[in-house]
Design an enzyme around this catalytic site. Structure first.
Site, PDB file in Angstrom:
ATOM      1  N   CYS A   1       0.854  -1.171   0.000  1.00  0.00           N
ATOM      2  CA  CYS A   1       0.000   0.000   0.000  1.00  0.00           C
ATOM      3  C   CYS A   1       0.898   1.230   0.000  1.00  0.00           C
ATOM      4  O   CYS A   1       1.856   1.306   0.764  1.00  0.00           O
ATOM      5  CB  CYS A   1      -0.925   0.100   1.201  1.00  0.00           C
ATOM      6  SG  CYS A   1      -2.362  -0.944   1.082  1.00  0.00           S
TER       7      CYS A   1
ATOM      8  N   TRP B   1      -2.995  -2.604  -1.671  1.00  0.00           N
ATOM      9  CA  TRP B   1      -2.793  -4.054  -1.723  1.00  0.00           C
ATOM     10  C   TRP B   1      -3.692  -4.593  -0.621  1.00  0.00           C
ATOM     11  O   TRP B   1      -3.409  -4.446   0.562  1.00  0.00           O
ATOM     12  CB  TRP B   1      -1.338  -4.411  -1.486  1.00  0.00           C
ATOM     13  CG  TRP B   1      -1.063  -5.874  -1.618  1.00  0.00           C
ATOM     14  CD1 TRP B   1      -0.847  -6.571  -2.768  1.00  0.00           C
ATOM     15  CD2 TRP B   1      -0.987  -6.839  -0.559  1.00  0.00           C
ATOM     16  NE1 TRP B   1      -0.637  -7.903  -2.488  1.00  0.00           N
ATOM     17  CE2 TRP B   1      -0.721  -8.100  -1.149  1.00  0.00           C
ATOM     18  CE3 TRP B   1      -1.132  -6.771   0.822  1.00  0.00           C
ATOM     19  CZ2 TRP B   1      -0.590  -9.268  -0.391  1.00  0.00           C
ATOM     20  CZ3 TRP B   1      -1.003  -7.930   1.570  1.00  0.00           C
ATOM     21  CH2 TRP B   1      -0.731  -9.160   0.964  1.00  0.00           C
TER      22      TRP B   1
ATOM     23  N   LYS C   1      11.289 -17.065  -8.515  1.00  0.00           N
ATOM     24  CA  LYS C   1      11.153 -16.059  -9.577  1.00  0.00           C
ATOM     25  C   LYS C   1      10.134 -16.526 -10.609  1.00  0.00           C
ATOM     26  O   LYS C   1       9.294 -15.767 -11.066  1.00  0.00           O
ATOM     27  CB  LYS C   1      12.487 -15.794 -10.304  1.00  0.00           C
ATOM     28  CG  LYS C   1      13.538 -14.997  -9.607  1.00  0.00           C
ATOM     29  CD  LYS C   1      13.228 -13.539  -9.414  1.00  0.00           C
ATOM     30  CE  LYS C   1      12.489 -13.358  -8.113  1.00  0.00           C
ATOM     31  NZ  LYS C   1      13.226 -12.908  -6.973  1.00  0.00           N
TER      32      LYS C   1
ATOM     33  N   HIS D   1      13.871 -39.279  -3.375  1.00  0.00           N
ATOM     34  CA  HIS D   1      13.080 -39.501  -2.166  1.00  0.00           C
ATOM     35  C   HIS D   1      11.650 -39.004  -2.330  1.00  0.00           C
ATOM     36  O   HIS D   1      10.931 -38.875  -1.348  1.00  0.00           O
ATOM     37  CB  HIS D   1      13.749 -38.824  -0.966  1.00  0.00           C
ATOM     38  CG  HIS D   1      15.099 -39.398  -0.641  1.00  0.00           C
ATOM     39  ND1 HIS D   1      15.252 -40.639  -0.072  1.00  0.00           N
ATOM     40  CD2 HIS D   1      16.345 -38.924  -0.855  1.00  0.00           C
ATOM     41  CE1 HIS D   1      16.553 -40.900   0.077  1.00  0.00           C
ATOM     42  NE2 HIS D   1      17.232 -39.872  -0.403  1.00  0.00           N
TER      43      HIS D   1
ATOM     44  N   LYS E   1       5.319  -4.986  -3.538  1.00  0.00           N
ATOM     45  CA  LYS E   1       6.658  -4.907  -2.942  1.00  0.00           C
ATOM     46  C   LYS E   1       6.590  -4.306  -1.547  1.00  0.00           C
ATOM     47  O   LYS E   1       5.618  -3.666  -1.189  1.00  0.00           O
ATOM     48  CB  LYS E   1       7.526  -4.016  -3.834  1.00  0.00           C
ATOM     49  CG  LYS E   1       8.988  -4.359  -3.711  1.00  0.00           C
ATOM     50  CD  LYS E   1       9.756  -3.881  -4.907  1.00  0.00           C
ATOM     51  CE  LYS E   1      11.211  -4.221  -4.755  1.00  0.00           C
ATOM     52  NZ  LYS E   1      11.489  -5.621  -5.035  1.00  0.00           N
TER      53      LYS E   1
HETATM   54  N1  HGA Z   1      -5.810  -3.094   5.640  1.00  0.00           N
HETATM   55  C1  HGA Z   1      -5.976  -2.122   4.611  1.00  0.00           C
HETATM   56  C2  HGA Z   1      -4.622  -1.635   4.095  1.00  0.00           C
HETATM   57  C3  HGA Z   1      -3.847  -2.761   3.495  1.00  0.00           C
HETATM   58  C4  HGA Z   1      -2.372  -2.531   3.359  1.00  0.00           C
HETATM   59  O1  HGA Z   1      -1.748  -1.700   3.964  1.00  0.00           O
HETATM   60  N2  HGA Z   1      -1.727  -3.364   2.549  1.00  0.00           N
HETATM   61  O2  HGA Z   1      -0.358  -3.282   2.444  1.00  0.00           O
HETATM   62  C5  HGA Z   1      -6.815  -2.647   3.465  1.00  0.00           C
HETATM   63  O3  HGA Z   1      -7.015  -3.857   3.328  1.00  0.00           O
HETATM   64  O4  HGA Z   1      -7.296  -1.839   2.686  1.00  0.00           O
END
Ligand code: HGA
Length: 613
Positions: free
Chosen positions: A2, A75, A490, A509, A608
């Protein structure tokens, strides 16, 4: 994870900063994006599922204009990827909030606030922040936004970085940090907040890094008030960021991952320079490092993801060269285990961003158990882990934007190798002549890496064949087993091909059962003492119809044959061979992703700088 931004400006519309800043932070999360701006009327909000570009277009179409605002690229942790869950979150039309992190007690807070009559419009934990601040702010008539944020923060458990504005308080932006990164940037007539410096660098280089528990009240003219975790008025130093704008641009490359793979000769050379110029001296790790290194008898390395594989590689060096017993553990597991602490064990944490929450919490846990000595290996100056550690070595990889780590990994390896030789010398196990040999190896390393980069056309040909596969196996032995793990990671991250790595001797194994002519088997097989063993393991694959893709060295006598494909690095890099053999697996993943058409720099579900647990 985020990205948050905010600005309060004396003259200029905030929207250009908010959207540009979010575009720079998009690598931290790209599920949805949004901004809230105090316009001539109310706070207006634009949110969109998907990329910042989409949201920016909508903001332009809406003609948002104002001197104060906040923005977010998400995120998701709590609640799906939907517009109602996108930030900023609002409480009525009074309070708007952006948040990075997780409020762990959000359910109890939500119940409390619902009982007070608040209605929730999202599934996020973040919405409780907005309503909680609203409650504190309005309880006795609209009071002080700063005091309301302080009172609300006292209720929250978990990690957060937040930016807050209020509709009736158009000159004030409040920012708070607990466990997630947040900085304030000072312009002429502008004050900004951001998760990292890349968002502000086009506007100003003067930054103040907040510490955990800090709450700040900002106006267009700077920081009006700043309290620390004890509620005491405090000041934080203003630092000049040295980050270059060019390092944040793609230049002639198509993707940041491609750029960062190709930057490795320089990044490795820059990091090795610490030891090439400063020698293998304890002082490279901090003023008192020599005393610390004399006081330890073993090492525990805590890390996550790619950094964990760097740690696994370093274990071989540390035990072989410095005869230092070394334990490596996944940070998120360590912190929930009953650990037998040993004050003479050095805790090393590794993290590109220096903000990885799992690693940070693991370090705090180790310290709480009585571990006296800690060293962090990070790529971002002034980040949280170095601040929490006794010693630090910064890798000099430059900004890493691609979600899949490349140059951060190889520079971590250089740093860990430098540490190994430093400890070996201090313990009388590495003679001056041996140290000179290691210095020479480090000097040759950027050139060896460049030679492997030149093999790209051959690797592209393999990648085109990998693109049609659903699964892949990676094999290595000894110090190259962690490189097989990194290769598989990766491939998973950016191509979504299911990939697993095994020490080659382990194949019989169990995993050998998976091998058929649909399963490509990548083997890291440099010319070292285990080569003949690896060759025998490869026979086991060939005998079962598996197709082998072998990365080896010039002199290791492999012959291409039906079912055996070979790419040779130009020279065996000796003790540093794991670094050299990382490059081909990075290129293989990158080109396979291109052939499959996935979003290389922003792979699905990932982001990231993992600042949530
Ligand atoms: N919990 C909040 C912010 C998520 C966050 O910081 N992700 O890295 C949400 O789900 O919107």
């Amino acid at each position: 994870m985020c990205g948050i931004v905010g600005a309060v400006r004396a003259k200029n519309n905030v929207v250009d900063f908010l959207t540009q800043g979010l575009a720079r932070l998009e690598y931290r999360g790209y599920d949805s994006a949004g901004i809230a701006v105090k316009t001539a009327g109310n706070i207006e909000r634009v949110r969109r599922v998907g990329r910042v570009k989409l949201m920016e277009k909508a903001a332009q179409a809406a003609g948002l204009n104002g001197l104060i605002g906040i923005g977010h690229t998400r995120w998701a942790t709590h609640g799906g990827v939907t517009e109602p869950n996108a930030h900023p979150h609002m409480s009525g039309d009074l309070i708007a909030v952006v948040h990075n992190g997780i409020i762990e007690n959000f359910e109890a807070e939500r119940t409390r606030l619902q009982e007070l009559g608040y209605v929730f419009h999202s599934q996020t934990d973040t919405e409780v922040i907005a309503h909680s601040i609203h409650r504190e702010y309005t309880q006795n008539g609209n009071q002080d936004l700063f005091a309301a944020v302080s009172a609300a923060c006292a209720r929250f458990q978990g990690a957060y970085a937040i930016g807050v504005i209020a509709n009736d308080c158009p000159d004030t932006l409040v920012a708070a940090r607990m466990g997630c990164p947040l900085l304030i940037a000072l312009g002429e007539d502008d004050t900004f907040i951001a998760s990292d410096v890349s968002a502000v660098i086009a506007f100003t280089r003067r930054v103040v890094f907040l510490e955990d528990g800090d709450i700040a009240r900002l106006s267009a003219h700077g920081i009006d008030k700043l309290i620390d975790k004890n509620g005491i008025n405090t000041k934080r130093d203003v630092k000049m960021s040295a980050l270059s704008l060019a390092s944040l641009e793609l230049g002639p490359y198509s993707h940041f991952m491609q750029k960062e793979i190709h930057e490795q000769p320089k990044a490795i050379g820059d990091t090795a320079e610490v030891f090439l110029l400063g020698g293998f001296a304890a002082e490279n790790f901090g003023e008192h490092a020599a005393e610390v290194f004399q006081d330890i008898h073993s090492i525990k390395i805590l890390a996550c993801g790619t950094s964990y594989y760097a740690a696994l590689t370093a274990k071989y060096w540390l035990e072989d060269i410095a005869k230092m017993p070394t334990d490596v553990e996944i940070a998120s597991e360590y912190r929930y285990r009953n650990v037998i602490a040993d004050p003479k064990q050095l805790i090393i944490t590794i993290s590109q961003s220096g903000e990885t929450l799992d690693t940070m919490e693991a370090l705090k846990y180790a310290k709480s158990l009585g571990h006296r000595h800690s060293l962090s290996i990070c790529n971002v100056m002034e980040s949280a882990l170095p601040r929490e550690s006794e010693l630090v070595l910064y890798t000099r990889a430059g900004a890493e934007i691609g979600v899949a780590s490349t140059k951060a990994f190889t520079t971590q390896l250089v740093a860990l190798f430098g540490l190994t030789v430093t400890l070996g010398k201090l313990r009388g196990l590495v003679s001056d002549a041996q140290a000179d040999d290691y210095t020479n190896e480090l000097r040759l390393l950027p050139g060896s890496v460049q030679h492997v980069l030149n093999l790209e056309p051959q690797i592209v040909a393999w990648a085109n064949r990998f693109a049609a596969k659903n699964d892949a196996l990676f094999l290595g032995r000894g110090i190259h087993y962690p490189i097989a793990l990194e290769g598989a990671l990766k491939l998973k991250e950016i191509t979504y091909i299911h990939a697993e790595a095994y020490p080659a001797g382990e194949l019989k194994h169990g995993p050998l059962a998976l091998v058929d002519n649909n399963m490509p088997v990548v083997v890291i097989a440099p010319n070292d003492s285990l080569l003949e063993k690896v060759k025998a393991n490869m026979q086991e694959v060939a005998a079962r119809g598996g197709e082998l893709f072998v990365f080896t060295d010039l002199d290791s006598e492999f012959h291409e044959s039906s079912g055996v494909n070979v790419i040779r690095t130009p020279r065996h890099a000796g003790i540093l061979s794991p670094i050299v053999h990382t490059i081909p697996v990075q290129l293989l993943s990158y080109h396979t992703a291109l052939a499959r058409g996935t979003d290389v720099d922003k792979p699905r579900n990932l982001a990231k700088s993992v600042t949530v647990e």
